[in-house]
Design a protein around this motif. Structure first.
Motif, short mmCIF file in Angstrom:
data_model
loop_
_atom_site.label_atom_id
_atom_site.label_comp_id
_atom_site.label_asym_id
_atom_site.label_seq_id
_atom_site.Cartn_x
_atom_site.Cartn_y
_atom_site.Cartn_z
N MET A 11 0.83 -1.17 0.00
CA MET A 11 0.00 0.00 0.00
C MET A 11 0.89 1.25 0.00
O MET A 11 1.38 1.67 1.03
N ASP A 12 1.13 1.82 -1.16
CA ASP A 12 2.03 2.96 -1.29
C ASP A 12 1.31 4.29 -1.18
O ASP A 12 1.95 5.32 -1.04
N LYS A 13 0.00 4.30 -1.26
CA LYS A 13 -0.75 5.54 -1.25
C LYS A 13 -0.78 6.14 0.15
O LYS A 13 -1.09 5.47 1.12
N LYS A 14 -0.43 7.42 0.24
CA LYS A 14 -0.38 8.12 1.51
C LYS A 14 -1.57 9.07 1.59
O LYS A 14 -1.77 9.90 0.71
N GLU A 15 -2.38 8.92 2.63
CA GLU A 15 -3.54 9.78 2.79
C GLU A 15 -3.14 11.04 3.53
O GLU A 15 -2.64 10.98 4.65
N THR A 16 -3.35 12.20 2.90
CA THR A 16 -3.07 13.48 3.55
C THR A 16 -4.18 14.46 3.22
O THR A 16 -4.90 14.31 2.23
N ILE A 17 -4.30 15.46 4.06
CA ILE A 17 -5.28 16.53 3.87
C ILE A 17 -4.50 17.83 3.84
O ILE A 17 -3.67 18.09 4.71
N LEU A 18 -4.74 18.66 2.83
CA LEU A 18 -4.11 19.98 2.73
C LEU A 18 -5.12 21.04 3.14
O LEU A 18 -6.21 21.11 2.57
N LEU A 19 -4.77 21.86 4.14
CA LEU A 19 -5.65 22.90 4.64
C LEU A 19 -4.89 24.21 4.81
O LEU A 19 -3.68 24.21 5.05
N GLU A 20 -5.61 25.31 4.72
CA GLU A 20 -5.04 26.63 4.99
C GLU A 20 -5.15 26.92 6.48
O GLU A 20 -6.18 26.64 7.09
N ALA A 21 -4.09 27.47 7.06
CA ALA A 21 -4.08 27.80 8.48
C ALA A 21 -3.36 29.13 8.68
O ALA A 21 -2.63 29.60 7.81
N CYS A 22 -3.58 29.72 9.84
CA CYS A 22 -2.92 30.96 10.21
C CYS A 22 -1.95 30.67 11.36
O CYS A 22 -2.32 30.00 12.33
N VAL A 23 -0.72 31.16 11.25
CA VAL A 23 0.27 30.96 12.31
C VAL A 23 -0.10 31.87 13.48
O VAL A 23 -0.19 33.08 13.34
N VAL A 24 -0.31 31.25 14.66
CA VAL A 24 -0.71 32.00 15.85
C VAL A 24 0.50 32.36 16.70
O VAL A 24 0.61 33.48 17.20
N SER A 25 1.43 31.43 16.87
CA SER A 25 2.63 31.71 17.66
C SER A 25 3.75 30.77 17.23
O SER A 25 3.52 29.75 16.59
N VAL A 26 4.96 31.12 17.63
CA VAL A 26 6.14 30.32 17.33
C VAL A 26 6.52 29.55 18.59
O VAL A 26 6.72 30.15 19.65
N ILE A 27 6.61 28.22 18.48
CA ILE A 27 7.01 27.39 19.62
C ILE A 27 8.54 27.35 19.69
O ILE A 27 9.13 27.62 20.73
N ASP A 28 9.17 26.97 18.61
CA ASP A 28 10.62 27.05 18.46
C ASP A 28 10.93 27.25 16.98
O ASP A 28 10.03 27.54 16.21
N LYS A 29 12.19 27.08 16.58
CA LYS A 29 12.54 27.42 15.19
C LYS A 29 11.98 26.44 14.16
O LYS A 29 12.02 26.72 12.98
N HIS A 30 11.42 25.31 14.59
CA HIS A 30 10.85 24.35 13.65
C HIS A 30 9.41 23.96 13.95
O HIS A 30 8.87 23.09 13.29
N ALA A 31 8.79 24.58 14.95
CA ALA A 31 7.41 24.25 15.33
C ALA A 31 6.61 25.52 15.56
O ALA A 31 7.11 26.51 16.12
N PHE A 32 5.35 25.49 15.13
CA PHE A 32 4.49 26.66 15.19
C PHE A 32 3.08 26.25 15.64
O PHE A 32 2.62 25.17 15.29
N ASP A 33 2.42 27.13 16.40
CA ASP A 33 1.01 26.94 16.70
C ASP A 33 0.24 27.53 15.52
O ASP A 33 0.51 28.67 15.11
N ALA A 34 -0.70 26.77 14.98
CA ALA A 34 -1.49 27.23 13.84
C ALA A 34 -2.97 27.02 14.14
O ALA A 34 -3.34 26.16 14.94
N GLU A 35 -3.81 27.82 13.49
CA GLU A 35 -5.25 27.72 13.70
C GLU A 35 -5.95 27.67 12.34
O GLU A 35 -5.68 28.49 11.46
N LEU A 36 -6.84 26.69 12.19
CA LEU A 36 -7.62 26.57 10.97
C LEU A 36 -8.76 27.59 10.99
O LEU A 36 -9.05 28.18 12.03
N SER A 37 -9.42 27.77 9.87
CA SER A 37 -10.51 28.76 9.78
C SER A 37 -11.70 28.39 10.66
O SER A 37 -12.47 29.26 11.04
N ASN A 38 -11.85 27.11 11.01
CA ASN A 38 -12.95 26.70 11.88
C ASN A 38 -12.61 26.80 13.36
O ASN A 38 -13.40 26.42 14.21
#
Length: 72
Positions: free
Chosen positions: A1-28
């Motif tokens: 099973m090579d197919k990878k299930e992913t969902i692409l969504l738009e989000a807004c960056v709310v805060s920076v956790i560190d240099k590689h991680a961010f808090d994000a919020e979806l439109s809902n």
């Protein structure tokens, strides 16, 4: 099973956790932790308030990967 299930969504960056991680919020109002992929470490990081595309797994909606376009 090579197919990878992913969902692409738009989000807004709310805060920076560190240099590689961010808090994000979806439109809902759903919040998640968005991580940079290893290939994107050297690219420009998004700032607070930026709209980004997040790739998420349908099995874990609490975290995702930021999709950074080359032309940004």
């Amino acid at each position: 099973m090579d197919k990878k299930e992913t969902i692409l969504l738009e989000a807004c960056v709310v805060s920076v956790i560190d240099k590689h991680a961010f808090d994000a919020e979806l439109s809902n109002g759903h919040r998640l932790v968005a991580f940079l992929g290893r290939d994107d470490f050297d690219k420009e990081h998004p700032q607070v308030g930026a709209t980004v595309t997040v790739e998420m797994s349908p099995f874990d909606m609490s975290k995702g990967r930021l999709v950074i376009d080359e032309e940004q």
